[in-house]
Design a protein around this motif. Structure first.
Motif, PDB file in Angstrom:
ATOM      1  N   ASN A 244       0.824  -1.212   0.000  1.00 60.59           N
ATOM      2  CA  ASN A 244       0.000   0.000   0.000  1.00 60.59           C
ATOM      3  C   ASN A 244       0.855   1.257   0.000  1.00 60.59           C
ATOM      4  OD1 ASN A 244      -2.481  -1.257  -0.086  1.00 60.59           O
ATOM      5  ND2 ASN A 244      -2.746  -1.306   2.141  1.00 60.59           N
ATOM      6  N   GLU A 245       1.935   1.252   0.794  1.00 60.01           N
ATOM      7  CA  GLU A 245       2.825   2.413   0.817  1.00 60.01           C
ATOM      8  C   GLU A 245       3.477   2.626  -0.539  1.00 60.01           C
ATOM      9  OE1 GLU A 245       4.422   2.721   5.434  1.00 60.01           O
ATOM     10  OE2 GLU A 245       5.408   1.326   4.068  1.00 60.01           O
ATOM     11  N   GLU A 248       0.922   4.110  -2.929  1.00 58.54           N
ATOM     12  CA  GLU A 248       0.676   5.524  -2.634  1.00 58.54           C
ATOM     13  C   GLU A 248       1.806   6.394  -3.168  1.00 58.54           C
ATOM     14  OE1 GLU A 248       0.263   5.767   1.569  1.00 58.54           O
ATOM     15  OE2 GLU A 248      -1.862   5.211   1.584  1.00 58.54           O
ATOM     16  N   LYS A 251       1.841   6.490  -7.023  1.00 57.50           N
ATOM     17  CA  LYS A 251       0.754   7.321  -7.570  1.00 57.50           C
ATOM     18  C   LYS A 251       1.143   8.791  -7.590  1.00 57.50           C
ATOM     19  CE  LYS A 251      -3.582   6.710  -6.278  1.00 57.50           C
ATOM     20  NZ  LYS A 251      -4.745   6.398  -5.412  1.00 57.50           N
ATOM     21  N   HIS A 298       6.363  11.477   0.419  1.00 60.33           N
ATOM     22  CA  HIS A 298       5.393  10.675   1.187  1.00 60.33           C
ATOM     23  C   HIS A 298       5.912   9.246   1.374  1.00 60.33           C
ATOM     24  CE1 HIS A 298       1.548   9.279   2.658  1.00 60.33           C
ATOM     25  NE2 HIS A 298       1.410   8.428   1.669  1.00 60.33           N
TER      26      HIS A 298
END
Length: 511
Positions: A244-245, A248, A251, A298
């Motif tokens: 998931n990281e 993210e 993206k 991020h």
């Protein structure tokens, strides 16, 4: 004849499907509607040349092209291929029985070759959600889009390939990505390794604590002490990204077009903007908002070298995103939100001359000059940095040692073990994954102190005149130190070590 083909627009880090309706009627004219920007309005010249150079043409009739939804602003040159295929389909120059099963995007060159686009991953995720069979896009973006399972991704280099595909002359080769292999790439052989660092054992300890708890850290020391070298090696000891990281982070980089040919990001991002950066470039913005450096870092590290050299106004806009771990950019008609959960690593000299009250230094600064220099950084910003540590130059005997230091891989094992404890502790909390993210309520629950530790912390608070936020920071860091020792209860040793990491709060630091 009316034909519909499908493209996509990206707002923030999410995509919206765009329907391109092409209608051919009697008469002459080319009408493009649906709030296109100048890059899209100019596309008819690129499309005409690309088609002509590949044996096709724009029909000499009345062409009306609508980009729906018509009230949504569309921008960029990535719709060239979508528009060209719509024109060819509506004019009967290619077969188009299954063209509506695909999202089609790409910028055309005049010879029909394709240039890479931005936002391929968000578009692919949206295409999968809306049930499209596949995604056809430039070959340079194919690996990135192929991360999405269950979606056929075809990378092409020339418009001729897609024409032959729909005419069933030549099949396209599907792009497939092995996500596990992407994750393992360079994991155990980082480019920058802590084994290269001579001496600085106390600073390495600080970096390990910061990595284990996700804490912000500032390094204070003279030129050449190794601040930048240490900061560059921090990502090598952070735990491997989860799927998931990685999605993210990919993206966000996809939206700004920084992911060509890399597929899924397997390494945590490390961003190091220059001190002349503007506030819009740091936090994001522009007429058509784009992510800034804090969003590009991020799930990774944002390194601000020579912190006092940044404009104070630029640094102040970071305060809210550091707390909320996201940044919202609002415009009159819309707002976009970008995630910005990053570790801040800052470095600075202790004075304009670069040295701290050293009579033997080549350049010395008065206490007033040092105070003015440090005054460029606001107290509230420093309060949001959990660990302040002084970095001293490495003596010659340490520099000349042949023995290598502890490797990043070994340190990362301890950091990962501490993070796993934190993941278990916060498993029922949606927005908290590690100690630095705890709010006041969670600090009271997970950082309980015995009487001796309370008295020690009370004494330090009164002596150093610490704020309530600094109090919370000390408890968070102490919790991380205990996690590295796999200890549930906090004790005086954990508190005293955490207090040591508040250098800028100490009386007398400025002499």
């Amino acid at each position: 004849m009316l034909t519909k083909v499908y493209g996509s627009a990206v707002f923030g880090v999410e995509a919206t499907t765009i329907t391109i309706e092409v209608n051919i009627d009697k008469g002459i004219g080319y009408h493009l509607v649906g709030l296109p920007d100048n890059a899209i309005k100019e596309s008819n010249y690129r499309i005409a040349a690309a088609l002509q150079n590949n044996g096709y043409k724009i029909p000499g009739k009345k062409l009306t092209i609508n980009m729906a939804p018509a009230d949504l602003r569309k921008e960029g040159s990535a719709y060239d291929l979508t528009l060209a295929l719509g024109i060819l389909s509506a004019s009967g120059q290619i077969a188009s029985e299954n063209i509506d099963n695909y999202i089609i995007m790409g910028e055309l060159s005049l010879d029909g070759s394709l240039q890479p686009i931005k936002g391929a991953l968000p578009i692919a995720i949206k295409a999968k959600e809306e049930g499209f069979k596949g995604f056809i896009l430039p070959a340079e973006n194919a690996k990135e889009a192929a991360i999405v399972n269950g979606l056929e991704v075809y990378g092409i280099e020339n418009i001729r390939q897609i024409i032959d595909f729909f005419d069933e002359k030549t099949p396209l080769e599907r792009t497939i990505v092995d996500i596990k292999a992407e994750f393992q790439k360079n994991l155990d052989f980082p480019e920058f390794d802590f084994s290269d660092v001579k001496g600085q054992e106390s600073i390495k300890r600080c970096m390990e604590i910061a990595a284990a708890g996700g804490h912000n850290i500032i390094l204070i020391g003279p030129p050449g002490a190794g601040k930048t070298m240490l900061a560059k090696r921090l990502p090598s000891i952070l735990p491997p990204m989860t799927l998931n990281e990685a999605l993210e982070a990919t993206k966000i980089h996809s939206v700004v077009g920084k992911t060509e040919n890399i597929g899924l990001m397997s390494q945590r991002p490390f961003r190091s903007p220059h001190h002349t950066i503007s506030s819009a470039a740091l936090v994001g913005g522009g007429s058509y908002p784009q992510p800034g450096e804090i969003s590009l870092s991020h799930n990774g590290v944002l390194f601000l070298d020579e912190l006092p050299e940044f404009e104070r106004r630029v640094l102040e806009v970071m305060r809210q995103p550091m707390e909320d771990r996201e940044v919202t950019i609002a415009r009159a008609r819309f707002a976009v939100t970008y995630p910005s959960s990053f570790m801040l690593v800052a470095s600075m000299n202790p004075s304009p001359g670069g040295y701290f009250n050293d009579p033997d230094a080549p350049v010395t600064s008065s206490p007033a000059e040092m105070q003015r220099y440090l005054g460029k950084i606001s107290g509230p910003l420093l309060d949001r940095i959990d660990i302040h540590i002084e970095v001293t130059p490495v003596p010659f005997d340490k520099l000349s040692e042949e023995r290598k230091g502890e490797s990043s891989v070994a340190i990362r094992k301890r950091v990962t073990a501490a993070r796993e404890l934190q993941s278990e502790r916060f498993k029922d909390m949606e927005k908290v994954h590690y100690n630095a993210q705890m709010n006041t309520k969670q600090i009271r629950e997970f950082c309980k102190l015995d009487d001796a530790s309370k008295n020690l912390l009370k004494s330090a608070m009164e002596r150093l005149n610490l704020s309530a936020r600094a109090y919370d920071r000390i408890l968070k860091v102490a919790r991380t130190i205990a996690d590295l020792e796999n200890t549930e209860e906090l004790n005086g040793n954990h508190i005293s070590e955490a207090i040591q990491y508040r250098s800028l709060d100490r009386e007398g630091w400025l002499g």
